[in-house]
Structures are given as structure tokens and as C-alpha cells.
Design a protein around this motif. Structure first.
Motif, PDB file in Angstrom:
ATOM      1  N   PRO A  21       0.806  -1.236   0.000  1.00 48.88           N
ATOM      2  CA  PRO A  21       0.000   0.000   0.000  1.00 48.88           C
ATOM      3  C   PRO A  21       0.832   1.277   0.000  1.00 48.88           C
ATOM      4  O   PRO A  21       0.385   2.293  -0.557  1.00 48.88           O
ATOM      5  N   PHE A  22       2.020   1.249   0.594  1.00 45.28           N
ATOM      6  CA  PHE A  22       2.835   2.468   0.592  1.00 45.28           C
ATOM      7  C   PHE A  22       3.153   2.886  -0.837  1.00 45.28           C
ATOM      8  O   PHE A  22       2.929   4.039  -1.219  1.00 45.28           O
ATOM      9  N   VAL A  23       3.682   1.962  -1.637  1.00 44.82           N
ATOM     10  CA  VAL A  23       4.077   2.342  -2.998  1.00 44.82           C
ATOM     11  C   VAL A  23       2.861   2.557  -3.883  1.00 44.82           C
ATOM     12  O   VAL A  23       2.854   3.475  -4.734  1.00 44.82           O
ATOM     13  N   ALA A  24       1.816   1.747  -3.709  1.00 49.91           N
ATOM     14  CA  ALA A  24       0.614   1.927  -4.528  1.00 49.91           C
ATOM     15  C   ALA A  24      -0.012   3.299  -4.269  1.00 49.91           C
ATOM     16  O   ALA A  24      -0.391   4.013  -5.215  1.00 49.91           O
ATOM     17  N   GLU A  25      -0.093   3.682  -3.007  1.00 45.31           N
ATOM     18  CA  GLU A  25      -0.691   4.977  -2.664  1.00 45.31           C
ATOM     19  C   GLU A  25       0.223   6.137  -3.053  1.00 45.31           C
ATOM     20  O   GLU A  25      -0.251   7.200  -3.461  1.00 45.31           O
ATOM     21  N   LEU A  26       1.524   5.938  -2.933  1.00 41.87           N
ATOM     22  CA  LEU A  26       2.460   6.998  -3.316  1.00 41.87           C
ATOM     23  C   LEU A  26       2.315   7.323  -4.804  1.00 41.87           C
ATOM     24  O   LEU A  26       2.194   8.491  -5.191  1.00 41.87           O
ATOM     25  N   TYR A  27       2.317   6.306  -5.637  1.00 40.57           N
ATOM     26  CA  TYR A  27       2.208   6.544  -7.087  1.00 40.57           C
ATOM     27  C   TYR A  27       0.831   7.080  -7.476  1.00 40.57           C
ATOM     28  O   TYR A  27       0.707   7.825  -8.452  1.00 40.57           O
ATOM     29  N   ALA A  28      -0.185   6.717  -6.711  1.00 38.76           N
ATOM     30  CA  ALA A  28      -1.527   7.217  -7.006  1.00 38.76           C
ATOM     31  C   ALA A  28      -1.754   8.622  -6.445  1.00 38.76           C
ATOM     32  O   ALA A  28      -2.702   9.307  -6.843  1.00 38.76           O
ATOM     33  N   GLY A  29      -0.894   9.049  -5.517  1.00 37.98           N
ATOM     34  CA  GLY A  29      -1.026  10.376  -4.929  1.00 37.98           C
ATOM     35  C   GLY A  29      -1.945  10.419  -3.731  1.00 37.98           C
ATOM     36  O   GLY A  29      -2.357  11.499  -3.296  1.00 37.98           O
ATOM     37  N   THR A  30      -2.262   9.245  -3.153  1.00 34.51           N
ATOM     38  CA  THR A  30      -3.177   9.203  -2.004  1.00 34.51           C
ATOM     39  C   THR A  30      -2.456   8.906  -0.686  1.00 34.51           C
ATOM     40  O   THR A  30      -3.094   8.870   0.371  1.00 34.51           O
ATOM     41  N   LEU A  31      -1.146   8.702  -0.741  1.00 30.38           N
ATOM     42  CA  LEU A  31      -0.385   8.423   0.479  1.00 30.38           C
ATOM     43  C   LEU A  31      -0.372   9.657   1.379  1.00 30.38           C
ATOM     44  O   LEU A  31      -0.028  10.752   0.921  1.00 30.38           O
ATOM     45  N   PRO A  32      -0.715   9.514   2.646  1.00 27.46           N
ATOM     46  CA  PRO A  32      -0.637  10.670   3.560  1.00 27.46           C
ATOM     47  C   PRO A  32       0.791  11.233   3.593  1.00 27.46           C
ATOM     48  O   PRO A  32       1.756  10.475   3.687  1.00 27.46           O
ATOM     49  N   MET A  33       0.910  12.538   3.554  1.00 28.37           N
ATOM     50  CA  MET A  33       2.224  13.173   3.489  1.00 28.37           C
ATOM     51  C   MET A  33       3.095  12.834   4.698  1.00 28.37           C
ATOM     52  O   MET A  33       4.320  12.721   4.575  1.00 28.37           O
ATOM     53  N   GLU A  34       2.495  12.664   5.853  1.00 24.47           N
ATOM     54  CA  GLU A  34       3.287  12.332   7.039  1.00 24.47           C
ATOM     55  C   GLU A  34       4.002  10.991   6.879  1.00 24.47           C
ATOM     56  O   GLU A  34       5.115  10.815   7.378  1.00 24.47           O
ATOM     57  N   LYS A  35       3.366  10.061   6.186  1.00 24.77           N
ATOM     58  CA  LYS A  35       4.015   8.775   5.932  1.00 24.77           C
ATOM     59  C   LYS A  35       5.203   8.951   4.999  1.00 24.77           C
ATOM     60  O   LYS A  35       6.251   8.316   5.177  1.00 24.77           O
ATOM     61  N   PHE A  36       5.051   9.809   4.006  1.00 25.85           N
ATOM     62  CA  PHE A  36       6.148  10.054   3.074  1.00 25.85           C
ATOM     63  C   PHE A  36       7.299  10.758   3.771  1.00 25.85           C
ATOM     64  O   PHE A  36       8.469  10.429   3.543  1.00 25.85           O
TER      65      PHE A  36
END
Length: 212
Positions: A21-36
Motif C-alpha cells: 500500500p505504501f508504494v501503490a498509494e504513493l504513485y496514485a497520490g493518495t499516500l498521507p504526506m506524514e508517511k512520506f
């Protein structure tokens, strides 16, 4: 090719990395910024130690050309990749001091200890087998999820991902694969190192997603 066999053996682990989910959400733009942000701080620490592992590998190289390869990778990590990370940190409101002072999580500490001990105590090609999953899995992640970037609304995520979609990065992965393919060693001999590093890659993404 020995690297192809290593990748085939590790497919069960890698499919979990590719679908994480980290990489899937990052590429989709839905990853919470705090996680990044947490990931960036952890990965900066990882890069520092990764460069040390490459330097140790250089001392184990069986030829001058392979020593140069390891040192060039170490230099590229310290200069190019860290410069890129400095820019990314600024974009999300962090500094190099923040990165330097961030405490590495337990997965990060264990992964780095594994790479450095392997590169210090084992042979050059065993070290390369342990280092390759990091380079190679990022390229496969980009191949799997790169199409999502067109709709990704987060500029810093697109900037981060673009590195792993570049021809230069793909060329680097192929260069490393060629080094290992020329080793004369079997997949059976190299598998323990490739497998362990692949598992650490999966655990690194999970720790970044959980924030500890």
C-alpha cells in the motif's frame, strides 16, 4: 542468467513489495504526506549506510574494474541521490539536520547491519546479491505503478518517482545485474543473500507505512 533465477525465486516476496500500500498509494497520490516524510527521513539514513556498504564491497572486489564499479555507486549515492533527497526534504518542510537527527527504526538498523556485515565479511558477489534487490525492486515498482503518475496530484511524489523511471536508472540496474551474472556463481550460492535483502525491502516499506 543467475539474476533472472534469483528474481524468479523471490517472486512471492517481490509481488508483496510491488503491491504494498505504501508504494501503490504513493504513485496514485493518495499516500498521507506524514508517511512520506517519515519514509524520507528513514531512507536518508539508509542511503548513508548503503554508501558505506558499497565502500566495503569495493575492498572485496576481485578486480580493479569491479572495485571502480562499487566506488562509483558509492560516490553516486553520496552525491547524486543525497542531493536529490536534500531537495525533496526541503519540498516537504524538512532539513538535512532533521534527517541526520532522525532515529532509524528497528528494520532500518537491522537491514543496514546486515548489508554492512555481508559486505565486510563475505565475498564481493555475495555483497552484490544483497545490494541488488534495493536497486532492482525500485525499478520494478516504477514499471508496475508508473502509469498512475499521470493522475497523481502530488508534485513531490511525481518528482520522487521520476528518478526510478529514467533510462539512467534502468541502465544502472542492468549494469548491476550484469556484474552478478558474470560472477560464475550459481543461484543456489547467491540466493540466501538476495532473499534476505528482498525480505528487508518488504519490511522497510511496511515500517514506513506504519511509522515505526
Amino acid at each position: 542468467m543467475v539474476t533472472g533465477e534469483l528474481r524468479r525465486r523471490a517472486d512471492g516476496i517481490w509481488q508483496r513489495i510491488l503491491a504494498h500500500p505504501f508504494v501503490a498509494e504513493l504513485y496514485a497520490g493518495t499516500l498521507p504526506m506524514e508517511k512520506f516524510k517519515y519514509y524520507l527521513l528513514q531512507d536518508y539514513n539508509y542511503l548513508v549506510n548503503f554508501a558505506k556498504a558499497l565502500s566495503l564491497a569495493a575492498s572485496r572486489a576481485p578486480s580493479v574494474d569491479l572495485m571502480k564499479t562499487a566506488l562509483e555507486l558509492a560516490y553516486g549515492t553520496v552525491t547524486g541521490e543525497m542531493a536529490n533527497y536534500e531537495a525533496l526534504l526541503k519540498e516537504v518542510g524538512l532539513s538535512l539536520r532533521d534527517a541526520a537527527e532522525a532515529e532509524p527504526n528497528r528494520v532500518n538498523v537491522s537491514y543496514m547491519a546486515y548489508l554492512k556485515s555481508t559486505c565486510a565479511l563475505e565475498g564481493f558477489y555475495q555483497c552484490m546479491a544483497a545490494l541488488l534487490p534495493c536497486f532492482w525492486s525500485y525499478a520494478e515498482i516504477a514499471e508496475r505503478h508508473g502509469g498512475k503518475l499521470r493522475e497523481n496530484p502530488v508534485h513531490v511524489y511525481k518528482k520522487w518517482a521520476s528518478v526510478y523511471l529514467s533510462p539512467e536508472y534502468r541502465g544502472l540496474v542492468e549494469r548491476l545485474r550484469a556484474v552478478l551474472d558474470s560472477s560464475g556463481l550459481s543461484a543456489e550460492e547467491l540466493w540466501p543473500y538476495f532473499k534476505e535483502a528482498s525480505l528487508y525491502e518488504l519490511e522497510f516499506w511496511q515500517a514506513a507505512y506504519e511509522g515505526h
